[in-house]
Design a protein around this motif. Structure first.
Motif, PDB file in Angstrom:
ATOM      1  N   GLU A  14      45.468  41.263  41.858  1.00 43.14           N
ATOM      2  CA  GLU A  14      45.480  40.415  42.575  1.00 43.14           C
ATOM      3  C   GLU A  14      44.733  40.357  43.739  1.00 43.14           C
ATOM      4  O   GLU A  14      45.312  40.785  44.828  1.00 43.14           O
ATOM      5  CB  GLU A  14      45.929  39.456  41.892  1.00 43.14           C
ATOM      6  CG  GLU A  14      45.838  37.995  43.320  1.00 43.14           C
ATOM      7  CD  GLU A  14      44.968  36.991  42.304  1.00 43.14           C
ATOM      8  OE1 GLU A  14      44.655  36.985  42.887  1.00 43.14           O
ATOM      9  OE2 GLU A  14      45.882  35.857  41.765  1.00 43.14           O
ATOM     10  N   ASP A  15      43.818  39.948  44.152  1.00 38.55           N
ATOM     11  CA  ASP A  15      42.513  40.208  45.539  1.00 38.55           C
ATOM     12  C   ASP A  15      43.580  38.392  46.099  1.00 38.55           C
ATOM     13  O   ASP A  15      43.084  39.098  47.567  1.00 38.55           O
ATOM     14  CB  ASP A  15      41.416  40.069  45.040  1.00 38.55           C
ATOM     15  CG  ASP A  15      40.662  38.652  44.857  1.00 38.55           C
ATOM     16  OD1 ASP A  15      41.707  37.998  43.326  1.00 38.55           O
ATOM     17  OD2 ASP A  15      39.625  37.683  44.991  1.00 38.55           O
ATOM     18  N   GLU A  16      43.528  37.890  45.882  1.00 37.21           N
ATOM     19  CA  GLU A  16      44.239  37.284  46.988  1.00 37.21           C
ATOM     20  C   GLU A  16      45.628  37.604  47.668  1.00 37.21           C
ATOM     21  O   GLU A  16      46.784  37.939  46.687  1.00 37.21           O
ATOM     22  CB  GLU A  16      44.510  35.138  46.281  1.00 37.21           C
ATOM     23  CG  GLU A  16      42.742  34.795  45.929  1.00 37.21           C
ATOM     24  CD  GLU A  16      43.222  33.756  45.355  1.00 37.21           C
ATOM     25  OE1 GLU A  16      43.913  32.877  45.498  1.00 37.21           O
ATOM     26  OE2 GLU A  16      42.229  33.694  43.219  1.00 37.21           O
ATOM     27  N   ASP A  58      44.864  40.406  37.610  1.00 39.65           N
ATOM     28  CA  ASP A  58      43.598  38.773  37.771  1.00 39.65           C
ATOM     29  C   ASP A  58      42.480  39.060  37.206  1.00 39.65           C
ATOM     30  O   ASP A  58      41.719  40.175  36.731  1.00 39.65           O
ATOM     31  CB  ASP A  58      43.935  39.020  39.233  1.00 39.65           C
ATOM     32  CG  ASP A  58      42.790  37.125  39.535  1.00 39.65           C
ATOM     33  OD1 ASP A  58      42.850  36.221  38.978  1.00 39.65           O
ATOM     34  OD2 ASP A  58      42.681  36.929  40.761  1.00 39.65           O
ATOM     35  N   MET A  60      39.035  37.017  38.181  1.00 44.11           N
ATOM     36  CA  MET A  60      38.028  37.469  38.856  1.00 44.11           C
ATOM     37  C   MET A  60      38.472  38.255  40.294  1.00 44.11           C
ATOM     38  O   MET A  60      39.311  37.799  40.945  1.00 44.11           O
ATOM     39  CB  MET A  60      37.721  36.219  40.156  1.00 44.11           C
ATOM     40  CG  MET A  60      37.560  34.837  38.465  1.00 44.11           C
ATOM     41  SD  MET A  60      35.913  35.695  37.930  1.00 44.11           S
ATOM     42  CE  MET A  60      34.852  35.354  39.049  1.00 44.11           C
ATOM     43  N   LYS A 107      46.159  29.714  36.238  1.00 50.60           N
ATOM     44  CA  LYS A 107      46.971  29.203  37.420  1.00 50.60           C
ATOM     45  C   LYS A 107      46.491  27.715  37.518  1.00 50.60           C
ATOM     46  O   LYS A 107      45.396  27.679  36.657  1.00 50.60           O
ATOM     47  CB  LYS A 107      45.457  29.843  38.192  1.00 50.60           C
ATOM     48  CG  LYS A 107      45.657  31.689  38.476  1.00 50.60           C
ATOM     49  CD  LYS A 107      45.047  32.125  39.890  1.00 50.60           C
ATOM     50  CE  LYS A 107      45.034  33.406  39.762  1.00 50.60           C
ATOM     51  NZ  LYS A 107      44.186  34.580  41.128  1.00 50.60           N
TER      52      LYS A 107
HETATM   53 CA    CA Z   1      40.726  36.195  42.403  1.00 52.88          CA
END
Ligand code: CA
Length: 232
Positions: A14-16, A58, A60, A107
């Motif tokens: 997950e990039d967040e 995730d 994206m 989400k």
């Molecule tokens: Ca993302």
């Protein structure tokens, strides 16, 4: 492969940072060994070096997206994947299932639901072994070898994802009988959640595309039935 919470290793991609850490902390609190990645290439590297039992992924991501990550890691060895999608978009979900995701969450999701899905997917590894003990099924032009996990339609071998295969074996267990979406979700995914019915619908759609649409009958508002000896 460990299937209990204690000892099972999970890769969270997950990039967040805030979401990644929140998911990681929650899973660690539930007894899992968690490793993290924040982009596509990092996910593949981390997967190769840590050999996780399950991946929370995730869609994206920077670098390349979760679908590409899924394609690459599933090519190495099959692993349960829980996909996190930003939208409840069926096209997105189908792409995910097509590259080997087993289940998805939209989400924003509740942490409790994520932990429940993770636990169910890990238990499914055990359930898949039970399903494999069922005898071969021969439904006319559709043949299922449960032990070898191979399927032939009209004499041609069909390549199914592990989830598609388990779903087919479940339906083939009682040809002609209508199985509710809730029952299918509980049986195949191992967790009785009403929220999983769309996951069932999406997997049935993917399965139909591979074995022939008319082999699985939709009973609107209820569920699905495998046509006994259907001729495509
Ligand atoms: Ca993302």
């Amino acid at each position: 492969m460990p299937v209990n919470a204690s000892g099972a290793r999970i890769l969270v991609v997950e990039d967040e940072p805030v979401i990644n850490q929140a998911v990681t902390d929650r899973l660690r609190g539930s007894g899992y060994d968690v490793v993290q990645a924040w982009d596509g290439p990092g996910a593949v590297t981390q997967y190769e070096s840590t050999a996780p039992d399950l991946v929370v992924l995730d869609v994206m991501l920077p670098g390349f997206d979760g679908h590409e990550v899924c394609r690459r890691i599933q090519a190495a060895r099959p692993v349960p994947v829980l996909m996190l999608t930003a939208r409840d978009d069926e096209a997105d979900i189908l792409v995910g299932l097509g590259v080997g995701a087993d289940d998805y969450l939209t989400k924003p999701f509740r942490m409790r639901e994520l932990v429940a899905r993770v636990g169910a997917l890990l238990r499914r590894v055990e359930r898949a072994a039970e399903l494999a003990n069922r005898s071969d099924t021969d439904l006319g032009d559709l043949r299922v070898d449960a032990a070898a996990r191979r399927v032939w339609a009209d004499g041609n071998e069909v390549h199914l994802t592990p989830t598609e295969f388990d779903l087919l074996v479940c339906l083939a267990g009682s040809p002609g009988a209508v199985l509710t979406r809730e029952n299918l979700y509980a049986e195949v995914w191992g967790w009785p959640g009403a929220s999983g019915t769309r996951t069932v619908d999406s997997h049935v759609k993917a399965l139909r595309a591979k074995i022939g649409a008319d082999r699985i009958r939709t009973v609107h508002g209820i569920g699905y039935a495998l046509e006994p000896g259907g001729t495509a």
